[in-house]
Design an enzyme around this catalytic site. Structure first.
Site, PDB file in Angstrom:
ATOM      1  N   LYS A  64     -34.473 -28.838 -30.602  1.00 34.75           N
ATOM      2  CA  LYS A  64     -33.180 -28.823 -29.926  1.00 34.75           C
ATOM      3  C   LYS A  64     -32.180 -29.816 -30.524  1.00 34.75           C
ATOM      4  O   LYS A  64     -30.961 -29.620 -30.409  1.00 34.75           O
ATOM      5  CB  LYS A  64     -33.364 -29.132 -28.439  1.00 34.75           C
ATOM      6  CG  LYS A  64     -34.052 -28.042 -27.641  1.00 34.75           C
ATOM      7  CD  LYS A  64     -33.141 -26.872 -27.386  1.00 34.75           C
ATOM      8  CE  LYS A  64     -33.720 -25.923 -26.354  1.00 34.75           C
ATOM      9  NZ  LYS A  64     -32.792 -24.811 -26.040  1.00 34.75           N
ATOM     10  N   SER A 314     -42.771 -25.873 -31.090  1.00 39.40           N
ATOM     11  CA  SER A 314     -41.349 -26.101 -30.829  1.00 39.40           C
ATOM     12  C   SER A 314     -41.028 -27.443 -30.191  1.00 39.40           C
ATOM     13  O   SER A 314     -39.899 -27.918 -30.294  1.00 39.40           O
ATOM     14  CB  SER A 314     -40.784 -24.975 -29.955  1.00 39.40           C
ATOM     15  OG  SER A 314     -41.518 -24.868 -28.753  1.00 39.40           O
TER      16      SER A 314
END
Length: 412
Positions: A64, A314
């Site tokens: 992110k 992730s």
């Protein structure tokens, strides 16, 4: 970056390879090229080479940080002066907070109630103000939009913006450079920013690569949306994978996933628990449940993925308390915690003989509970509840078979 047009006027902006390459230049010195690690144990399961793209080792602990910095760095001076606001369960929050800190911008982040404590603390540590709002990410996003309207702060959407998608797409460029022979890429998916960006990059450079998104079964908005041909909101969600618990795909991300992604699959909570445990034990990688989703899909259906394959980890931001619970859950799902009810004769030495049989199999006794009063028991019987640690499902089955061969009534 172009904007497509149709009979009803402008539609969502389209992100292309040039946008992703430009985002990579923007990120120079602000994000790292994360490692690509060979996974022998997962390769053995799948039957071909598997590599792990370790975005859990990215700055702030997830991918992110890429999209957030690209988005915020491209604001005008006037927009930056108004500050930024975001909604996030934690990973996007940290990315926004870090980017704002680096650029000298005020940041406010709305988080759903129950967001992981380490993510909240890290977000505050980067200098952002944190406000809790609602149960789900969508609730926090409503509050963030309201705050933006009231204060003028620029809303930094967690996934549905072209700059965010382009920033996340830089992961795809790195995958092809680090593993040029890749045939399949598997990506954890919530709102779809990472999946969309990586798919755009990969398909532009290697159209033959198969791109697969993975969602938690209890929070899977994409399968139904793709079937309907438009984003469709879930009525409820239930998953421990807060990083991919998104109930409604974005317009930009949905279009990219529809056009560039080969398949979106789902995984159970048990599968993510087993995958997280395996990553800790075998890869020495700490990941959050969402970060383990791609590995969970491969472990659950190993024959479905052409190799060489890359599984994206992730994110790695997990509350230590949740980590302990998930590891225990993963051990239970893998048959390494075994809970049994065994009926034995209520005679001296009865329990010792039972525990002796268990010991002969090599299982470790964690807890023993006697129950003598039950409508299902005869006067001369005792129900013994055993919690055992085994080496896995084959060992557990062998233990059960041994006890039954010795005449014990066993319920798992």
């Amino acid at each position: 970056m172009t904007t497509s047009k149709g009979p009803e006027g402008p539609k969502e902006p389209e992100v292309g390879l040039a946008d992703i390459r430009s985002a990579r230049e923007t990120l120079q010195g602000h994000s790292i090229t994360t490692p690509m690690e060979e996974s022998r144990w997962l390769s053995d399961i799948v039957g071909g080479p598997v590599l792990l793209k370790c975005e859990n080792l990215q700055r702030t602990g997830s991918f992110k940080a890429r999209g957030a910095f690209v988005r915020i760095s491209r604001l005008t001076a006037e927009e930056q002066a108004r500050g930024v606001v975001a909604a996030s369960a934690g990973n996007h929050a940290q990315g926004v907070a870090l980017a704002a800190q680096q650029l000298g911008i005020e940041a406010t982040v709305f988080m759903p109630e129950g967001a992981p404590i380490p993510k909240e603390k890290a977000t505050r540590g980067y200098g952002a103000e944190v406000v809790f709002e609602g149960r789900y990410l969508e609730d926090a996003l409503v509050a963030a939009r309201r705050f933006s309207e009231e204060t003028g702060a620029v809303l930094i959407h967690p996934f549905d913006h072209a700059d965010v998608v382009a920033g996340q797409g830089t992961v795809g460029l790195e995958i092809l450079e680090q593993a040029p022979e890749t045939r399949t890429v598997i990506i954890p998916t919530g709102g779809g920013g990472l999946l969309a960006g990586v798919a755009i990059a990969l398909k532009a450079l290697r159209p033959d690569i198969t791109v697969i998104g993975v969602q938690a079964k209890g929070a899977a908005a994409y399968p139904g949306s793709l079937e309907r041909g438009a984003p469709v909101a879930l009525s409820s969600m239930k998953t421990m994978a807060d990083g991919i618990a998104v109930g409604l795909p974005g317009e930009i991300t949905f279009a990219a996933v529809r056009d560039h992604v080969d398949e979106v699959v789902t995984v159970t909570e048990e599968a993510m628990s087993r995958a997280l445990l395996a990553l800790v034990e075998r890869a020495k990688m700490i990941v959050e449940p969402a970060g383990a989703a791609a590995v969970a899909a491969m472990m659950e259906n190993p024959g479905a993925f052409e190799t060489p394959a890359v599984a994206v980890l992730s994110g790695g931001n997990i509350d230590p308390i949740l980590l302990g619970k998930v590891i225990q859950h993963g051990m239970a799902a893998a048959g390494r915690y075994l809970n049994l009810h065994v009926t034995i004769p209520d005679v001296p030495g009865g329990l010792a003989r039972l525990l002796g049989e268990v010991g002969q199999t090599g299982a470790n006794v964690l807890q023993v509970v006697h129950e003598r009063i039950s409508a299902s028991l005869h006067l001369d019987e005792v129900d013994v509840q055993l919690q055992l640690e085994t080496r896995g499902e084959p060992h557990a089955e062998a233990l059960l078979a041994r006890l039954r061969e010795r005449g014990y009534t066993v319920q798992r």
